[in-house]
Design a protein around this motif. Structure first.
Motif, PDB file in Angstrom:
ATOM      1  N   THR A 182      24.683 -89.491 -40.285  1.00 37.33           N
ATOM      2  CA  THR A 182      26.162 -89.659 -40.082  1.00 37.33           C
ATOM      3  C   THR A 182      26.365 -91.096 -40.356  1.00 37.33           C
ATOM      4  O   THR A 182      25.997 -92.033 -39.847  1.00 37.33           O
ATOM      5  N   ILE A 203      40.985 -83.974 -29.980  1.00 37.46           N
ATOM      6  CA  ILE A 203      39.479 -84.219 -30.391  1.00 37.46           C
ATOM      7  C   ILE A 203      38.790 -85.243 -29.343  1.00 37.46           C
ATOM      8  O   ILE A 203      37.577 -85.712 -29.530  1.00 37.46           O
ATOM      9  N   ASP A 246      35.145 -84.881 -28.178  1.00 33.05           N
ATOM     10  CA  ASP A 246      34.119 -85.415 -29.413  1.00 33.05           C
ATOM     11  C   ASP A 246      33.856 -87.046 -29.043  1.00 33.05           C
ATOM     12  O   ASP A 246      33.015 -87.361 -30.008  1.00 33.05           O
ATOM     13  N   GLY A 283      31.132 -86.493 -34.909  1.00 35.73           N
ATOM     14  CA  GLY A 283      31.019 -86.316 -36.341  1.00 35.73           C
ATOM     15  C   GLY A 283      31.352 -87.176 -37.145  1.00 35.73           C
ATOM     16  O   GLY A 283      31.553 -87.267 -38.266  1.00 35.73           O
ATOM     17  N   GLN A 342      35.563 -90.488 -39.705  1.00 31.42           N
ATOM     18  CA  GLN A 342      36.487 -89.421 -40.624  1.00 31.42           C
ATOM     19  C   GLN A 342      36.991 -88.149 -39.807  1.00 31.42           C
ATOM     20  O   GLN A 342      38.433 -87.781 -40.143  1.00 31.42           O
ATOM     21  N   SER A 343      36.477 -87.931 -38.973  1.00 23.98           N
ATOM     22  CA  SER A 343      36.848 -86.426 -38.156  1.00 23.98           C
ATOM     23  C   SER A 343      38.101 -87.207 -37.555  1.00 23.98           C
ATOM     24  O   SER A 343      39.104 -85.937 -37.563  1.00 23.98           O
ATOM     25  N   ASP A 384      40.701 -86.638 -40.277  1.00 22.98           N
ATOM     26  CA  ASP A 384      40.941 -85.320 -40.853  1.00 22.98           C
ATOM     27  C   ASP A 384      41.825 -84.502 -39.750  1.00 22.98           C
ATOM     28  O   ASP A 384      42.627 -83.654 -40.109  1.00 22.98           O
TER      29      ASP A 384
END
Length: 469
Positions: A58, A82, A85, A229, A232-233, A236
Motif C-alpha cells: 500500500t 471510517i 479503519d 487501506g 485514498q480510502s 473515496d
C-alpha cells in the motif's frame, strides 16, 4: 418559500471535500434551499492524497498520515463511518543523519527543542561549543519583535546554529519543504513565539507545556493516524457520502474565469458552460485564484506567492537486504550533510500494515531549496540517487524489487515572513470587492490534513452566515 441558492467549491482536495460534506450536512439538517457545485480540474478528487496498491504494498504518493492531537481529521473519519479503519503508526527510534552517521534522535525533545537536558548533552550529534550555545536559551531575554520574523532567525537566536541545523531545521522543513530563513514563524509555528513570550526560555516553556513525566504513558505513544487501506480510502468514502441531489461533482473541469454580476457570480468553465453561484469557496492555489479573477487588481496585497517542488520515491526490497541492526521508523537529514535525499521513512516499520511479510518499503524525499531540479530528472535517475544515498547511509545490499516516483511541482506553498498580515489584508479587500467569496486550503493557513479540514469547516460556517444574512 426561500429562493434556492448555489454554492460553488473550486478544488476537490481534502479542503473542498470537507466543505462539501459539512455543507451538505447543514443543508439536510436544517432543510436549507441550497445546492453545491464541486469543481475539480483533475480527473480524481483528493488532491495530494493518493494511494496505489502494487504487489501487495500500500503506497502513499502524497501524505501518509495526520497528527492525532489535531482532532478534526479523526472527527471527520468518524462522521463518514471510517474511524474503525484508523491505525496508529508503529513506534521506535528515529534518527538524524549528521555528516555520514545516523544519530539516534535525543530523547526528551519537542520538535527538536530539549525538554530533558541529559540526552542532548550526552549526544555526540553536537559539539561542546554547540551544547554550551544551546544552554544559553536559559538566560537569553525573550524577543522584543512584535510583528513577524523568520523561523530561522527565531531559533538561531535562541539556540545557535548546531541545534537549528542538525535537528530543528530538518524536522520543521520536513513539514514545509522550505527555507527556514524565509518561512514566517507566526504562520507556521506561532506556539513557539507564544511560549517564549510566556516562559522566556523555550526549554522551560516546553517542559511546562508537555505533560509531566508522571502523567505520561510508560510506553512511547503513537503520534499519527493513517487508514488501513491508505488515505485514498478517506477520499473515496467522503465522495460516496455526497448526495448527487445536493452536490454536483464536476471532475476534469477547470474554471477559466469568474465574473461578479449584480446578484451572483458567473463561472465560465473550460467546456464552455457557464455556472452561476451565490457564493464561492476557493481551495485552489493563489495563482489560480488570481487568474480566474484577473479583472481585479487588489490581489497584489498578497504579494508574489512562492511554492517549492518536491518528489518522493518508494523503493521495495526483500527484508534481508536491510541491515538488521537498524531499528526504528526512519531518519531526517541535517542540511549540513552531503546527500540529496532529505528524509527517509522506513515504512514497513512505521506502518507495518502497508508491507507484505518478508518485504521492506522505504520512502525517500528529494528536492529542497537550491536542489529543486532533481524533481525534473527521470524516474530511474531519481530512484538511483536515492538508492546510492541509502547504500552509503544504511548499508543496503541488493537491488529494489521496484520503485515508484511521485513529483509535486510547485506544490508546497511557502508562508514567507509577513504571510498572515498579507492574508488578512487580502481577505479585507475580498470582503469589499467579492462578498461571499472565501479562501481556504493549504495555500493559506496550514498545509497538514487536519489544518485543511479545519479551514473547510470554517469556510462552511462563514458561507452559511453570509447566505443567511
Amino acid at each position: 418559500m426561500s429562493k434556492q441558492k448555489k454554492i460553488a467549491i473550486i478544488g476537490g482536495g481534502i479542503t473542498g471535500l470537507t466543505a462539501a460534506y459539512y455543507l451538505q450536512k447543514e443543508i439536510k439538517t436544517n432543510n436549507l434551499p441550497y445546492k453545491i457545485d464541486l469543481i475539480e480540474s483533475s480527473d480524481k478528487l483528493g488532491g495530494k492524497m493518493e494511494t496505489i496498491k502494487q504487489d501487495g504494498f500500500t503506497i502513499e504518493r502524497g501524505p501518509d498520515s495526520f497528527l492525532i492531537r489535531k482532532e478534526s481529521a479523526a472527527r471527520l473519519a468518524h462522521e463518514v463511518g471510517i474511524d474503525h479503519d484508523l491505525v496508529k503508526n508503529g513506534t521506535g527510534k528515529a534518527y538524524v543523519l549528521v555528516g555520514d552517521k545516523l544519530h539516534e534522535m535525543p530523547k526528551g525533545s519537542f520538535m527538536g527543542i530539549p525538554t530533558q537536558l541529559a540526552p542532548f548533552l550526552l549526544s555526540n550529534m553536537f559539539s561542546l561549543k554547540g551544547k554550551v550555545r544551546m544552554l544559553s536559551d536559559f538566560v537569553l531575554p525573550k524577543s522584543t519583535i512584535q510583528s513577524d520574523q523568520s523561523v530561522g532567525e527565531f531559533f538561531r537566536r535562541r539556540f545557535g546554529n548546531e541545534l537549528l541545523e542538525n535537528l530543528i531545521e530538518p524536522l520543521l522543513s520536513g513539514i514545509y519543504a522550505g527555507n527556514i530563513d524565509q518561512l514566517s514563524l507566526m504562520a507556521t509555528f506561532p506556539q513557539f513565539y507564544q511560549m517564549e513570550q510566556k516562559h522566556r526560555s523555550l526549554i522551560k516553556g516546553s517542559r511546562e507545556t508537555l505533560p509531566k513525566k508522571k502523567d505520561r504513558p510508560v510506553n512511547k505513544t503513537s503520534k499519527f493516524y493513517s487508514l488501513r487501506g491508505g488515505l485514498q480510502s478517506f477520499i473515496d468514502v467522503i465522495e460516496k457520502e455526497l448526495d448527487p441531489a445536493i452536490v454536483s461533482i464536476h471532475k476534469a473541469t477547470s474554471v477559466d474565469h469568474i465574473e461578479k454580476k449584480t446578484e451572483d457570480y458567473h463561472l465560465l468553465l473550460d467546456n464552455g458552460e457557464v455556472n452561476k453561484a451565490d457564493s464561492l469557496i476557493l481551495t485552489t492555489a493563489f495563482p489560480v485564484v488570481k487568474r480566474i479573477f484577473s479583472q481585479y487588481d487588489f490581489w497584489q496585497v498578497f504579494g508574489e506567492t512562492k511554492a517549492t517542488s518536491v518528489a518522493n520515491v518508494v523503493l521495495t526490497f526483500d527484508v534481508d537486504s536491510i541491515p538488521s541492526n537498524l531499528d526504528g521508523t526512519g531518519f531526517v537529514v541535517s542540511r549540513n550533510s552531503n546527500y540529496r535525499i532529505t528524509a527517509c521513512t522506513w515504512t514497513h516499520k512505521k506502518w507495518p500494515n502497508t508491507t507484505p511479510e518478508g518485504k521492506a518499503m522505504l520512502r525517500c524525499y528529494v528536492g529542497r531549496p537550491g536542489d529543486e531540479g532533481v524533481v525534473d530528472l527521470s524516474d530511474a535517475e531519481i530512484a538511483e540517487i536515492a538508492l546510492k544515498d541509502l547504500k552509503k547511509i544504511m548499508g543496503i545490499s541488493g537491488k529494489p524489487d521496484f520503485h515508484v516516483v511521485t513529483r509535486w511541482r510547485d506544490a508546497m506553498p511557502q508562508y514567507t515572513v509577513g504571510h498572515l498580515d498579507r492574508l488578512n489584508d487580502l481577505r479585507v479587500q475580498m470582503e469589499k470587492e467579492l462578498p461571499g467569496v472565501l479562501l481556504a486550503g493549504s495555500g493559506y493557513q496550514g498545509i497538514g490534513i487536519p489544518d485543511c479540514i479545519d479551514q473547510g469547516e470554517r469556510a462552511v460556517a462563514d458561507i452559511l452566515e453570509f447566505l443567511q444574512k
